[in-house]
Design a protein around this motif. Sequence first.
Motif, PDB file in Angstrom:
ATOM      1  N   CYS A  11       0.833  -1.204   0.000  1.00 38.76           N
ATOM      2  CA  CYS A  11       0.000   0.000   0.000  1.00 38.76           C
ATOM      3  C   CYS A  11       0.865   1.250   0.000  1.00 38.76           C
ATOM      4  N   TYR A  12       0.274   2.345  -0.482  1.00 41.17           N
ATOM      5  CA  TYR A  12       0.914   3.653  -0.387  1.00 41.17           C
ATOM      6  C   TYR A  12       0.432   4.403   0.854  1.00 41.17           C
ATOM      7  N   TRP A  13      -0.392   3.761   1.663  1.00 43.16           N
ATOM      8  CA  TRP A  13      -0.910   4.342   2.891  1.00 43.16           C
ATOM      9  C   TRP A  13      -0.554   3.433   4.060  1.00 43.16           C
ATOM     10  N   LYS A  14      -0.588   3.985   5.260  1.00 42.00           N
ATOM     11  CA  LYS A  14      -0.287   3.199   6.460  1.00 42.00           C
ATOM     12  C   LYS A  14      -1.554   2.895   7.251  1.00 42.00           C
ATOM     13  N   ALA A  64      -4.458   0.008  -3.334  1.00 42.79           N
ATOM     14  CA  ALA A  64      -3.126   0.380  -2.848  1.00 42.79           C
ATOM     15  C   ALA A  64      -3.032   1.849  -2.453  1.00 42.79           C
ATOM     16  N   ASN A  65      -3.926   2.685  -2.986  1.00 34.59           N
ATOM     17  CA  ASN A  65      -3.933   4.110  -2.651  1.00 34.59           C
ATOM     18  C   ASN A  65      -4.819   4.443  -1.460  1.00 34.59           C
ATOM     19  N   ARG A 122      -5.235   0.026 -10.215  1.00 38.14           N
ATOM     20  CA  ARG A 122      -4.288  -0.535  -9.256  1.00 38.14           C
ATOM     21  C   ARG A 122      -4.285  -2.053  -9.323  1.00 38.14           C
TER      22      ARG A 122
END
Length: 124
Positions: free
Chosen positions: A49-52, A64-65, A75
């Motif tokens: 992922c691009y986030w936590k 993933a965003n 994605r």
Amino acid sequence: MKFVARLLLLICCCFFTITAKAQDAEVASFKIDVQQSGESVELTCHRGCYWKNLSFNLDTHVDANGMTDPEGNTRKYLFSFTRNGNEVVLKSLRGTAWKELSFTLGKNMKASVDQYGVETKAKK
């Protein structure tokens, strides 16, 4: 005759290996923990992922965003997230080995979701 049988066996093995690798290529690698926090759901991404962290209380789509609109989404993975009380249902639109997952998520429970399925456990 034995030579032909061995050759056919070798060809079959190669075909199944290539097919399995092609199917794995369509599966994205990710790992997301899901837990309840009051009326909201909290997601923590550990891989892919691009986030936590995400927190929401409405049905949504996740990739993933983060939370996303499924229209035009490109994605590697995408799934819908719906919740009715403690019942959670995830439906894959892309990039997983599963089509649908459903599980119960109590107050002291955590679920780990990845491209292959879900594991629920008590929070530590």
